[in-house]
Design a protein around this motif. Structure first.
Motif, PDB file in Angstrom:
ATOM      1  N   ALA A  64       6.255   0.856  -8.395  1.00 21.41           N
ATOM      2  CA  ALA A  64       6.938   2.099  -8.020  1.00 21.41           C
ATOM      3  C   ALA A  64       7.766   1.846  -6.768  1.00 21.41           C
ATOM      4  CB  ALA A  64       5.939   3.227  -7.772  1.00 21.41           C
ATOM      5  N   TRP A  65       8.966   2.399  -6.746  1.00 19.00           N
ATOM      6  CA  TRP A  65       9.842   2.282  -5.586  1.00 19.00           C
ATOM      7  C   TRP A  65       9.570   3.446  -4.644  1.00 19.00           C
ATOM      8  CZ3 TRP A  65      12.791  -1.352  -3.545  1.00 19.00           C
ATOM      9  CH2 TRP A  65      13.718  -1.001  -2.556  1.00 19.00           C
ATOM     10  N   ILE A  66       9.176   3.131  -3.397  1.00 17.15           N
ATOM     11  CA  ILE A  66       8.921   4.151  -2.382  1.00 17.15           C
ATOM     12  C   ILE A  66      10.165   4.379  -1.546  1.00 17.15           C
ATOM     13  CG2 ILE A  66       7.485   4.773  -0.396  1.00 17.15           C
ATOM     14  CD1 ILE A  66       5.301   2.947  -1.564  1.00 17.15           C
ATOM     15  N   GLY A  67      10.865   3.289  -1.175  1.00 16.02           N
ATOM     16  CA  GLY A  67      12.134   3.390  -0.458  1.00 16.02           C
ATOM     17  C   GLY A  67      11.964   3.479   1.036  1.00 16.02           C
ATOM     18  N   GLY A  68      12.833   4.239   1.691  1.00 18.00           N
ATOM     19  CA  GLY A  68      12.818   4.321   3.146  1.00 18.00           C
ATOM     20  C   GLY A  68      13.602   3.182   3.773  1.00 18.00           C
ATOM     21  N   GLU A  69      13.660   3.156   5.101  1.00 14.69           N
ATOM     22  CA  GLU A  69      14.424   2.138   5.811  1.00 14.69           C
ATOM     23  C   GLU A  69      13.941   0.728   5.502  1.00 14.69           C
ATOM     24  OE1 GLU A  69      14.415   2.956   9.951  1.00 14.69           O
ATOM     25  OE2 GLU A  69      15.566   4.820   9.776  1.00 14.69           O
ATOM     26  N   GLU A  70      12.644   0.581   5.216  1.00 12.92           N
ATOM     27  CA  GLU A  70      12.096  -0.750   4.963  1.00 12.92           C
ATOM     28  C   GLU A  70      12.136  -1.129   3.482  1.00 12.92           C
ATOM     29  OE1 GLU A  70       8.868  -1.356   8.511  1.00 12.92           O
ATOM     30  OE2 GLU A  70       8.216  -0.188   6.775  1.00 12.92           O
ATOM     31  N   GLY A  71      12.640  -0.227   2.636  1.00  8.40           N
ATOM     32  CA  GLY A  71      12.719  -0.549   1.213  1.00  8.40           C
ATOM     33  C   GLY A  71      11.355  -0.832   0.614  1.00  8.40           C
ATOM     34  N   LEU A  72      10.398   0.076   0.815  1.00 11.52           N
ATOM     35  CA  LEU A  72       9.031  -0.170   0.371  1.00 11.52           C
ATOM     36  C   LEU A  72       8.918  -0.092  -1.151  1.00 11.52           C
ATOM     37  CD1 LEU A  72       6.959   1.879   2.993  1.00 11.52           C
ATOM     38  CD2 LEU A  72       7.590  -0.547   3.050  1.00 11.52           C
ATOM     39  N   VAL A  73       8.159  -1.017  -1.721  1.00 10.94           N
ATOM     40  CA  VAL A  73       7.857  -1.011  -3.151  1.00 10.94           C
ATOM     41  C   VAL A  73       6.370  -1.282  -3.315  1.00 10.94           C
ATOM     42  CG1 VAL A  73       8.381  -3.474  -3.476  1.00 10.94           C
ATOM     43  CG2 VAL A  73       8.526  -1.904  -5.423  1.00 10.94           C
ATOM     44  N   ALA A  74       5.744  -0.585  -4.266  1.00 13.06           N
ATOM     45  CA  ALA A  74       4.302  -0.719  -4.493  1.00 13.06           C
ATOM     46  C   ALA A  74       4.050  -1.397  -5.825  1.00 13.06           C
ATOM     47  CB  ALA A  74       3.625   0.648  -4.466  1.00 13.06           C
ATOM     48  N   ALA A  75       3.028  -2.244  -5.860  1.00 13.34           N
ATOM     49  CA  ALA A  75       2.644  -2.938  -7.094  1.00 13.34           C
ATOM     50  C   ALA A  75       1.134  -2.861  -7.248  1.00 13.34           C
ATOM     51  CB  ALA A  75       3.079  -4.403  -7.054  1.00 13.34           C
ATOM     52  N   GLY A  76       0.665  -2.520  -8.459  1.00 10.82           N
ATOM     53  CA  GLY A  76      -0.770  -2.415  -8.719  1.00 10.82           C
ATOM     54  C   GLY A  76      -1.151  -3.229  -9.926  1.00 10.82           C
ATOM     55  N   GLY A  77      -2.426  -3.633 -10.000  1.00  6.97           N
ATOM     56  CA  GLY A  77      -2.843  -4.452 -11.125  1.00  6.97           C
ATOM     57  C   GLY A  77      -4.330  -4.568 -11.273  1.00  6.97           C
ATOM     58  N   GLN A  78      -4.741  -5.649 -11.927  1.00  7.11           N
ATOM     59  CA  GLN A  78      -6.127  -5.817 -12.323  1.00  7.11           C
ATOM     60  C   GLN A  78      -7.074  -6.081 -11.165  1.00  7.11           C
ATOM     61  OE1 GLN A  78      -6.179  -8.794 -15.469  1.00  7.11           O
ATOM     62  NE2 GLN A  78      -6.369  -7.163 -16.972  1.00  7.11           N
ATOM     63  N   ASP A  79      -6.561  -6.427  -9.983  1.00  8.66           N
ATOM     64  CA  ASP A  79      -7.469  -6.640  -8.848  1.00  8.66           C
ATOM     65  C   ASP A  79      -7.863  -5.327  -8.185  1.00  8.66           C
ATOM     66  OD1 ASP A  79      -5.173  -5.925  -7.530  1.00  8.66           O
ATOM     67  OD2 ASP A  79      -5.122  -7.655  -6.186  1.00  8.66           O
ATOM     68  N   ALA A  80      -7.432  -4.186  -8.774  1.00 11.30           N
ATOM     69  CA  ALA A  80      -7.809  -2.837  -8.334  1.00 11.30           C
ATOM     70  C   ALA A  80      -7.186  -2.435  -7.009  1.00 11.30           C
ATOM     71  CB  ALA A  80      -9.334  -2.678  -8.257  1.00 11.30           C
ATOM     72  N   SER A  81      -6.258  -3.232  -6.487  1.00 10.89           N
ATOM     73  CA  SER A  81      -5.603  -2.872  -5.229  1.00 10.89           C
ATOM     74  C   SER A  81      -4.128  -2.576  -5.474  1.00 10.89           C
ATOM     75  CB  SER A  81      -5.745  -4.006  -4.210  1.00 10.89           C
ATOM     76  OG  SER A  81      -4.968  -5.130  -4.606  1.00 10.89           O
ATOM     77  N   ILE A  82      -3.486  -2.004  -4.460  1.00 11.73           N
ATOM     78  CA  ILE A  82      -2.053  -1.711  -4.504  1.00 11.73           C
ATOM     79  C   ILE A  82      -1.403  -2.405  -3.314  1.00 11.73           C
ATOM     80  CG2 ILE A  82      -0.293   0.094  -4.481  1.00 11.73           C
ATOM     81  CD1 ILE A  82      -2.631   2.033  -5.375  1.00 11.73           C
ATOM     82  N   ALA A  83      -0.477  -3.303  -3.588  1.00 10.48           N
ATOM     83  CA  ALA A  83       0.245  -4.005  -2.528  1.00 10.48           C
ATOM     84  C   ALA A  83       1.555  -3.278  -2.260  1.00 10.48           C
ATOM     85  CB  ALA A  83       0.518  -5.448  -2.944  1.00 10.48           C
ATOM     86  N   VAL A  84       1.860  -3.025  -0.990  1.00 11.10           N
ATOM     87  CA  VAL A  84       3.107  -2.368  -0.606  1.00 11.10           C
ATOM     88  C   VAL A  84       3.932  -3.350   0.215  1.00 11.10           C
ATOM     89  CG1 VAL A  84       4.151  -0.419   0.595  1.00 11.10           C
ATOM     90  CG2 VAL A  84       1.997  -0.100  -0.650  1.00 11.10           C
ATOM     91  N   LEU A  85       5.128  -3.674  -0.283  1.00 10.25           N
ATOM     92  CA  LEU A  85       5.984  -4.667   0.347  1.00 10.25           C
ATOM     93  C   LEU A  85       7.213  -4.000   0.949  1.00 10.25           C
ATOM     94  CD1 LEU A  85       4.655  -6.053  -2.378  1.00 10.25           C
ATOM     95  CD2 LEU A  85       6.046  -7.967  -1.656  1.00 10.25           C
ATOM     96  N   ALA A  86       7.728  -4.608   2.023  1.00 11.42           N
ATOM     97  CA  ALA A  86       8.940  -4.124   2.680  1.00 11.42           C
ATOM     98  C   ALA A  86      10.101  -5.002   2.242  1.00 11.42           C
ATOM     99  CB  ALA A  86       8.768  -4.141   4.192  1.00 11.42           C
ATOM    100  N   THR A  87      10.818  -4.591   1.204  1.00  5.64           N
ATOM    101  CA  THR A  87      11.854  -5.451   0.618  1.00  5.64           C
ATOM    102  C   THR A  87      13.128  -5.496   1.451  1.00  5.64           C
ATOM    103  OG1 THR A  87      12.736  -3.660  -0.765  1.00  5.64           O
ATOM    104  CG2 THR A  87      10.966  -4.993  -1.686  1.00  5.64           C
ATOM    105  N   ALA A  88      13.293  -4.555   2.393  1.00  4.20           N
ATOM    106  CA  ALA A  88      14.496  -4.568   3.216  1.00  4.20           C
ATOM    107  C   ALA A  88      14.333  -5.412   4.473  1.00  4.20           C
ATOM    108  CB  ALA A  88      14.885  -3.134   3.601  1.00  4.20           C
ATOM    109  N   LEU A  89      13.130  -5.922   4.729  1.00  3.14           N
ATOM    110  CA  LEU A  89      12.883  -6.750   5.906  1.00  3.14           C
ATOM    111  C   LEU A  89      12.995  -8.224   5.534  1.00  3.14           C
ATOM    112  CD1 LEU A  89       9.815  -4.937   7.559  1.00  3.14           C
ATOM    113  CD2 LEU A  89      12.263  -4.626   8.020  1.00  3.14           C
ATOM    114  N   PRO A  90      13.353  -9.086   6.484  1.00  2.47           N
ATOM    115  CA  PRO A  90      13.460 -10.523   6.193  1.00  2.47           C
ATOM    116  C   PRO A  90      12.154 -11.069   5.623  1.00  2.47           C
ATOM    117  CG  PRO A  90      14.403 -10.017   8.341  1.00  2.47           C
ATOM    118  CD  PRO A  90      13.732  -8.764   7.876  1.00  2.47           C
TER     119      PRO A  90
END
Length: 730
Positions: A64-90
């Motif tokens: 799911a795309w969250i967006g914002g200044e940091e371009g946050l995107v969330a990914a979920g899967g079989q490990d039962a966790s949700i990783a949130v990455l800042a795609t707009a940051l180096p």
């Protein structure tokens, strides 16, 4: 009438099914896959560029795309966790991880500054700024679809066939129109749309009043999305993405694959993106300026036309009564209509585009697209009926083609409290009735609902022989996952009353019982902070023959331990002599704890400490002369195998060397077929840690040990593993 969508780009890079996609801006696509990665794709001057921004230890199924200044995107899967990455940051760093679900996170959506997640644990969770805001509980099976409809208004769809509308954490309406699992949700002007395994799409007002019901797909519908134009998109197991205007399907985009898992639209450009079982992420556009080159479009059409379609997908076919290609002179009556015609030695399928018949494939006799099966809210490739007693309902044996048949068989027998003596026969039944199946490939002719197996009887005759798979090196850890929590909790409470001064305090016991009562087996790892202290107290203080139930819980919960907790667990087990072969059940369970500890994030780094490796080697040597029980044999072999998997993945030759001698010494003591198989695979995997390690196995008589192991059993898996190990050492 709007222009048709045509292929703009085929983005290739994933090595497994592309299970989720999002299209946040023109020229940017994010996808997740069963290859355990998240990729960001960026349109360049002449092509799309891709980076792997996140790699999970297990499948990634939702994005799911969250967006914002940091371009946050969330990914979920079989490990039962949700990783949130800042795609707009180096470097697109991992911003934070959301924990709380107990099982696979299969659905995500972000809107109104919030993120909602759906899971096989039957709950949805709402997050804001990385903090849990609501837990939505009430569905009786896995939640496959989630949607944020307003600032505090949520919609969930589940395997229990219902849709629920929530105000905060309160259900305000339950919708029961779908006849099968609800797989997808999306917002549309004035309400939302849903799709289901019943092959229908339904639209609703925001209050849940029904509007349109759309039929056209011929198989499960996995996802829906809305175009800026107000049109609707759907993705299906029938290999297509369909475009809907009101109640009318205005375009069918057939894909050269088994399943189209996901579809999303770009609000900026109006382009769409799909994710499919062949691992390809495809972008389609109505803008002729963004269409792929004519040669690429022609190649795509050719791939679609040459793709094999299962006869079972299109109903019974009498080839002799089919018309020839002259039938294509008659226009279709509706968009997406499929017509079959006789060709030279084949049956070809054509689909009406609105102006002409387009070839979409050749009909084949075997099943070409196996429908996924839903059992207890979770998705499997097969669900077999198993007859246990005449006149009694059959038991269900679920199986995914990517798992070890012996693991599935053991899970089935343990869950239904059946004798483990049936393990080999049950596993062989699975192998024979799923022979040759690979994810996204042609499935067997065997009907998964028509196969019935009676434990103790001979399995059905095997299908034609297929090439033997490569067994070594093993690339993934093996874990002991099954547990009966109520029985284990009762055992701990009963034993606590009998151990005197070492008993848990009343408050500690009550807290432990409350935690176990609220947890699910899959979710025990998330309760590690509450469980670790009482479980380690029991492991350290109770008599060795009284620790079994506590260690049973510990082996599941340990996957949630951090490095400090993991080190404390290992230290406690060794200090308390939990591996004494004179107490084989306790030793077996303690070995399972160590084997499962490789599932923790810090598992490899902690367990590969040289002092711990030396102690493990000593435990293996100590157990060997005692003639270990079958369960103890499997635990020993699995622990060595997991160490071998780690050694290969980490290029850790020191650990591999340390385990060669105990692994070779263990092999002759193994009489259980499954343990022997794992022991052989462990040795073969150790050989892959380095040429010098392989030479060590060779010089210490590994080939002869393999030959001896094969001679002592008639099990075909043992023979295959022994042959492969001998070939490695030749």
């Amino acid at each position: 009438m709007a222009k048709p969508f045509k292929l703009a780009a085929a983005l290739e890079g994933h090595k497994g099914d592309a299970r989720g996609v999002t299209f946040p801006a023109a020229g940017t696509v994010v996808s997740v896959s069963r290859d355990s990665t998240l990729r960001t794709w960026t349109a360049g001057a002449g092509d799309w560029l891709s980076d792997v921004d996140y790699e999970s230890p297990k499948y990634v199924n939702s994005v799911a795309w969250i967006g914002g200044e940091e371009g946050l995107v969330a990914a979920g899967g079989q490990d039962a966790s949700i990783a949130v990455l800042a795609t707009a940051l180096p470097g697109r760093p991992l911003k934070y991880t959301l924990s709380g679900h107990d099982s696979n996170v299969c659905a995500l959506h972000a809107a109104h500054g919030q993120l909602i997640s759906g899971s096989w644990d039957k709950t949805a969770r709402v997050w804001q700024d990385g903090v849990l805001k609501h837990t939505l509980a009430g569905h009786t099976q896995a939640i496959w679809a989630v949607l944020i409809l307003g600032p505090d208004v949520y919609v969930t769809g589940a395997a229990d066939k219902t849709i629920r509308i929530w105000n905060g954490s309160t259900v305000v309406r339950t919708l029961s129109a779908h006849e099968d699992v609800v797989r997808g949700l999306c917002a549309i002007p004035g309400g939302f749309a849903s799709c289901s395994n019943d092959a229908s799409i339904r639209t609703w007002t925001a209050a849940g009043e029904p509007q349109l019901t759309l039929y056209g797909h011929t198989n499960f519908i996995y996802a829906v999305a809305a175009l800026p134009s107000g049109e609707l998109l759907s993705a299906s197991e029938d290999r297509s993405v369909r475009v809907w205007s009101g109640a009318e399907c205005v375009q069918t985009i057939t894909h050269p694959c088994v399943s189209v898992w996901a579809v999303a639209a770009c609000a900026d450009s109006g382009d769409i993106v799909s994710g499919a079982s062949d691992g390809v992420v495809r972008v389609f556009s109505r803008d002729a300026g963004r269409w792929a080159a004519p040669a690429v479009l022609a190649a795509f059409d050719e791939r679609v036309a040459s793709f094999g379609i299962a006869a079972a997908e299109l109903g019974g076919i009498n080839k002799e009564k089919l018309a020839g290609k002259e039938a294509l002179a008659v226009p279709g009556t509706k968009l997406g209509e499929v017509k079959m015609v006789r060709a030279a030695g084949t049956v070809d399928a054509y689909q009406w585009s609105g102006s002409e018949w387009d070839k979409i494939g050749e009909v084949v006799d075997s099943v070409g697209s196996q429908r996924k099966q839903i059992y207890e809210g979770q998705e499997y490739d097969f669900v077999f009926d198993v007859d246990i007693q005449e006149g009694a309902p059959p038991l269900k044996l679920p199986y995914r083609v990517n798992e070890n048949p012996y693991d599935a068989a053991r899970r089935f027998l343990e869950r239904n409290e059946l004798p483990l003596e049936y393990l080999d026969q049950t596993a062989q039944f699975i192998e024979q009735n799923t022979a040759g199946v690979q994810i996204g490939a042609t499935a067997p002719a065997e009907d998964p609902y028509g196969s019935r197996y009676i434990p103790g009887q001979a399995a059905a005759a095997p299908p034609p022989t297929r090439p033997a798979p490569k067994l070594m090196p093993q690339r993934s850890f093996l874990f002991f996952q099954q547990i009966k929590l109520p029985a284990v909790a009762a055992n701990i409470a009963k034993t606590n009353a009998a151990v005197g001064a070492d008993a848990l305090a009343a408050d500690d016991l009550a807290a432990l019982e409350a935690t176990l009562g609220a947890a699910t087996p899959d979710g025990l790892r998330s309760h590690w902070p509450a469980l670790s202290a009482p479980l380690l107290h029991i492991a350290a203080s109770w008599p060795v023959d009284k620790r079994l139930a506590a260690l049973d819980v510990l082996r599941i919960a340990v996957a949630g331990a951090d490095a400090t907790g993991l080190a404390a667990t290992v230290t406690t087990l060794f200090a308390a002599d939990s591996f004494d072969p004179a107490a084989p059940n306790t030793a077996m369970m303690a070995l399972r704890v160590l084997a499962n500890a490789f599932g923790a994030d810090a598992g490899g780094s902690v367990l590969a400490d040289p002092d711990i490796v030396d102690q493990v080697a000593a435990v293996v040597r100590r157990a060997t002369p005692a003639g270990p029980t079958k369960l103890l044999q499997v635990a020993l072999a699995t622990l060595v195998l997991n160490y071998a998997v780690h050694a290969v993945a980490a290029a850790d030759t020191d650990t591999a060397f340390a385990l060669v001698d105990p692994a070779l010494g263990l092999l002759p003591a193994l009489t259980d077929a499954e343990a022997k198989f794992r022991g052989l695979v462990a040795l073969g995997t150790l050989c892959a840690a380095g040429a010098e390690v392989a030479e060590g196995v060779r010089s210490l008589g590994g080939a002869q040990a393999a030959a001896t192991a094969a001679e002592a059993t008639s099990d075909p898996r043992v023979s295959a593993a022994a042959t492969e190990l001998r070939q490695l050492l030749a």
